[in-house]
Design an enzyme around this catalytic site. Structure first.
Site, PDB file in Angstrom:
ATOM      1  N   SER A   1       0.839  -1.202   0.000  1.00 24.72           N
ATOM      2  CA  SER A   1       0.000   0.000   0.000  1.00 24.72           C
ATOM      3  C   SER A   1       0.873   1.251   0.000  1.00 24.72           C
ATOM      4  O   SER A   1       1.971   1.259   0.556  1.00 24.72           O
ATOM      5  CB  SER A   1      -0.869  -0.013   1.255  1.00 24.72           C
ATOM      6  OG  SER A   1      -1.370   1.272   1.524  1.00 24.72           O
TER       7      SER A   1
ATOM      8  N   GLU B   1       0.403   3.514   1.850  1.00 18.59           N
ATOM      9  CA  GLU B   1       0.515   3.917   3.263  1.00 18.59           C
ATOM     10  C   GLU B   1       1.861   3.523   3.863  1.00 18.59           C
ATOM     11  O   GLU B   1       2.208   3.992   4.942  1.00 18.59           O
ATOM     12  CB  GLU B   1      -0.628   3.306   4.077  1.00 18.59           C
ATOM     13  CG  GLU B   1      -2.006   3.840   3.710  1.00 18.59           C
ATOM     14  CD  GLU B   1      -2.277   5.253   4.230  1.00 18.59           C
ATOM     15  OE1 GLU B   1      -1.605   5.688   5.178  1.00 18.59           O
ATOM     16  OE2 GLU B   1      -3.165   5.911   3.655  1.00 18.59           O
TER      17      GLU B   1
ATOM     18  N   TYR C   1      -1.812   0.519  10.132  1.00 19.01           N
ATOM     19  CA  TYR C   1      -2.013  -0.184   8.858  1.00 19.01           C
ATOM     20  C   TYR C   1      -0.742  -0.082   8.006  1.00 19.01           C
ATOM     21  O   TYR C   1      -0.273  -1.076   7.439  1.00 19.01           O
ATOM     22  CB  TYR C   1      -3.205   0.442   8.131  1.00 19.01           C
ATOM     23  CG  TYR C   1      -3.417  -0.014   6.710  1.00 19.01           C
ATOM     24  CD1 TYR C   1      -4.147  -1.170   6.437  1.00 19.01           C
ATOM     25  CD2 TYR C   1      -2.907   0.713   5.641  1.00 19.01           C
ATOM     26  CE1 TYR C   1      -4.352  -1.584   5.117  1.00 19.01           C
ATOM     27  CE2 TYR C   1      -3.108   0.308   4.328  1.00 19.01           C
ATOM     28  CZ  TYR C   1      -3.828  -0.841   4.075  1.00 19.01           C
ATOM     29  OH  TYR C   1      -4.031  -1.243   2.770  1.00 19.01           O
TER      30      TYR C   1
HETATM   31  P1  NDP Z   1     -11.473  -5.260   1.209  1.00 20.26           P
HETATM   32  O1  NDP Z   1     -11.574  -4.714   2.580  1.00 20.26           O
HETATM   33  O2  NDP Z   1     -12.594  -5.038   0.257  1.00 20.26           O
HETATM   34  O3  NDP Z   1     -11.208  -6.838   1.315  1.00 20.26           O
HETATM   35  C1  NDP Z   1     -10.382  -7.378   2.306  1.00 20.26           C
HETATM   36  C2  NDP Z   1     -10.474  -8.886   2.226  1.00 20.26           C
HETATM   37  O4  NDP Z   1      -9.645  -9.464   3.241  1.00 20.26           O
HETATM   38  C3  NDP Z   1     -11.900  -9.420   2.450  1.00 20.26           C
HETATM   39  O5  NDP Z   1     -12.104 -10.520   1.588  1.00 20.26           O
HETATM   40  C4  NDP Z   1     -11.833  -9.868   3.909  1.00 20.26           C
HETATM   41  O6  NDP Z   1     -12.745 -10.881   4.223  1.00 20.26           O
HETATM   42  C5  NDP Z   1     -10.425 -10.437   3.930  1.00 20.26           C
HETATM   43  N1  NDP Z   1      -9.913 -10.606   5.306  1.00 20.26           N
HETATM   44  C6  NDP Z   1      -9.762  -9.641   6.235  1.00 20.26           C
HETATM   45  N2  NDP Z   1      -9.279 -10.173   7.367  1.00 20.26           N
HETATM   46  C7  NDP Z   1      -9.129 -11.508   7.138  1.00 20.26           C
HETATM   47  C8  NDP Z   1      -8.706 -12.615   7.916  1.00 20.26           C
HETATM   48  N3  NDP Z   1      -8.326 -12.461   9.175  1.00 20.26           N
HETATM   49  N4  NDP Z   1      -8.664 -13.858   7.366  1.00 20.26           N
HETATM   50  C9  NDP Z   1      -9.076 -14.044   6.093  1.00 20.26           C
HETATM   51  N5  NDP Z   1      -9.503 -13.044   5.291  1.00 20.26           N
HETATM   52  C10 NDP Z   1      -9.544 -11.798   5.815  1.00 20.26           C
HETATM   53  O7  NDP Z   1     -10.127  -4.700   0.587  1.00 20.26           O
HETATM   54  P2  NDP Z   1      -9.706  -4.441  -0.944  1.00 20.26           P
HETATM   55  O8  NDP Z   1     -10.214  -5.527  -1.782  1.00 20.26           O
HETATM   56  O9  NDP Z   1     -10.021  -3.028  -1.282  1.00 20.26           O
HETATM   57  O10 NDP Z   1      -8.131  -4.530  -0.826  1.00 20.26           O
HETATM   58  C11 NDP Z   1      -7.409  -5.733  -1.122  1.00 20.26           C
HETATM   59  C12 NDP Z   1      -6.009  -5.604  -0.557  1.00 20.26           C
HETATM   60  O11 NDP Z   1      -5.370  -4.470  -1.126  1.00 20.26           O
HETATM   61  C13 NDP Z   1      -5.974  -5.406   0.977  1.00 20.26           C
HETATM   62  O12 NDP Z   1      -4.852  -6.094   1.472  1.00 20.26           O
HETATM   63  C14 NDP Z   1      -5.773  -3.910   1.110  1.00 20.26           C
HETATM   64  O13 NDP Z   1      -5.152  -3.589   2.327  1.00 20.26           O
HETATM   65  C15 NDP Z   1      -4.884  -3.621  -0.092  1.00 20.26           C
HETATM   66  N6  NDP Z   1      -4.949  -2.257  -0.567  1.00 20.26           N
HETATM   67  C16 NDP Z   1      -6.156  -1.734  -0.935  1.00 20.26           C
HETATM   68  C17 NDP Z   1      -6.217  -0.429  -1.382  1.00 20.26           C
HETATM   69  C18 NDP Z   1      -7.505   0.158  -1.834  1.00 20.26           C
HETATM   70  O14 NDP Z   1      -7.544   1.385  -2.026  1.00 20.26           O
HETATM   71  N7  NDP Z   1      -8.548  -0.626  -2.036  1.00 20.26           N
HETATM   72  C19 NDP Z   1      -5.013   0.421  -1.462  1.00 20.26           C
HETATM   73  C20 NDP Z   1      -3.797  -0.268  -1.098  1.00 20.26           C
HETATM   74  C21 NDP Z   1      -3.785  -1.547  -0.658  1.00 20.26           C
HETATM   75  P3  NDP Z   1     -14.249 -10.534   4.738  1.00 20.26           P
HETATM   76  O15 NDP Z   1     -15.092 -10.379   3.495  1.00 20.26           O
HETATM   77  O16 NDP Z   1     -14.610 -11.756   5.531  1.00 20.26           O
HETATM   78  O17 NDP Z   1     -14.186  -9.289   5.564  1.00 20.26           O
END
Ligand code: NDP
Length: 336
Positions: A136, A138, A160
């Site tokens: 990220s 961040e 984060y």
């Molecule tokens: P979302 O919040 O939409 O999705 C996060 C996913 O991670 C969900 O499927 C969630 O499952 C899953 N998850 C969270 N905690 C756990 C856990 N303990 N065990 C298993 N699964 C888990 O995020 P995005 O799709 O937007 O982002 C995808 C990745 O990209 C993330 O790592 C995010 O930090 C990173 N990112 C995103 C940015 C953005 O602007 N979107 C920018 C930079 C990085 P559940 O549905 O059960 O909650």
């Protein structure tokens, strides 16, 4: 158009999230068999995947879901060893920056240690699957330079960012020390109609749709002066896939290179809904201010352009209008 099945398989952590759903669609279109790791929760609704899981030609033939939490190494090991995929896309994690101040420990547990656990598993596999970690912007927090590239020093300013910095650096270490094919997509903010409503962009577009329909009067927001580099999630998952197809594993900045104030995002959203004067509809609530805000987070995606031929296909105006339109039709369908 979906390609015929090929022999490639992929595991996606975080498949139920915004990016996970776009990536799954893309890989299935390319003929992959996709295995998603989902965590067990009391809510079983997975609206971002419904169009795939309710399709009998896809679910159970090209798409499979498996239960495992990121802190449950034995379950993840069982799944990964059994499937032995070609590619692992690691998208799961606590993805909300603001929430990471409230739940720093679990943010680090899942995002930092969760990544380390996956890499440790891959180390034991022969051949080891290719691995992509989503980092990220961040991680840069208060950067010395703008725009940032893959060599910019990390300087996170929230839990984060710290957790992501750990994950990015650990991915690099496993690439350099153990010769694994490990990449980082260092992604800047990316949005879509599938963004969760707890994120400010979707909170705005959802509120604008409801205000335009007379269902809501105002939206409460924090600091309107913040600036971000916003792109479209569908473009960013393409960069993740391209990174895995390159002959060498590398890190890539995935960004548009344009820094825009939140105020501008607001203006575009309200104007698209036919509301020129947005100010009466926005209330500033100090609860939404963060203890520390990152500054000048804007990315230089030149490497992704040169080596992967990647570039954003959706600009901010198109992104915001796409989100407002989707929220307007959702608001029309639902009586909430
Ligand atoms: P979302 O919040 O939409 O999705 C996060 C996913 O991670 C969900 O499927 C969630 O499952 C899953 N998850 C969270 N905690 C756990 C856990 N303990 N065990 C298993 N699964 C888990 O995020 P995005 O799709 O937007 O982002 C995808 C990745 O990209 C993330 O790592 C995010 O930090 C990173 N990112 C995103 C940015 C953005 O602007 N979107 C920018 C930079 C990085 P559940 O549905 O059960 O909650």
């Amino acid at each position: 158009m979906t390609d015929p099945p090929n022999s490639k398989s992929a595991i996606i952590t975080g498949i139920t999230g915004q990016d996970g759903s776009y990536l799954t669609e893309m890989l299935i279109e390319k003929g992959y068999t996709v295995h998603g790791i989902i965590r067990r929760s009391s809510i079983t609704a997975r609206p971002r995947l419904d169009h795939l899981t309710l399709d009998p030609e896809v679910y159970g033939t090209r798409l499979f879901l498996h239960y495992a939490d990121l802190d449950d190494a034995t379950s993840i090991r069982r799944i990964i060893f059994k499937i032995h995929p070609d590619e692992v896309y690691h998208l799961a994690g606590q993805s909300h920056v603001g929430a990471s101040f409230e739940i720093p420990e679990s943010t680090c547990e899942f995002t930092a240690m969760g990544t380390l656990r996956l890499l440790e598993l891959l180390r034991d596999m022969d051949p080891a699957p290719k691995f992509l970690n989503v980092g990220s912007s961040e991680i840069f927090g208060h950067p010395d330079d703008a725009p940032q590239d893959e060599d910019t020093k990390m300087n996170p300013v929230n839990p984060y960012g710290v957790a992501k910095a750990f994950a990015v650096q650990t991915t690099r270490i496993y690439r350099d020390s153990f010769g694994l094919f490990c990449c980082n997509a260092i992604a800047y903010n990316h949005e879509s109609p599938r963004r969760s409503k707890s994120f400010v962009t979707r909170k705005i577009t959802n509120a604008v749709a409801r205000i335009a329909a007379g269902k809501q009067d105002h939206v409460s927001l924090g600091n309107l002066e913040v600036e971000r580099d916003w792109g479209f999630a569908g473009d960013y998952v393409k960069a993740m896939w391209l990174a895995m197809q390159h002959e060498e594993p590398k890190d890539y900045i995935v960004a548009t290179g344009t820094l825009t104030p939140l105020k501008r995002f607001l203006e575009i959203a309200f104007a698209h809904a036919g509301i020129d004067d947005w100010q009466p509809h926005v209330k500033i609530d100090p609860r939404y201010f963060r203890p520390a805000e990152p500054t000048r987070l804007v990315g230089n995606a030149q490497r992704a352009k040169d080596l992967l031929g990647w570039g954003p296909s959706v600009n901010l105006q198109q992104l915001v209008t796409m989100m407002v339109d989707a929220d307007k039709s959702q608001s029309k369908r639902r009586d909430d």
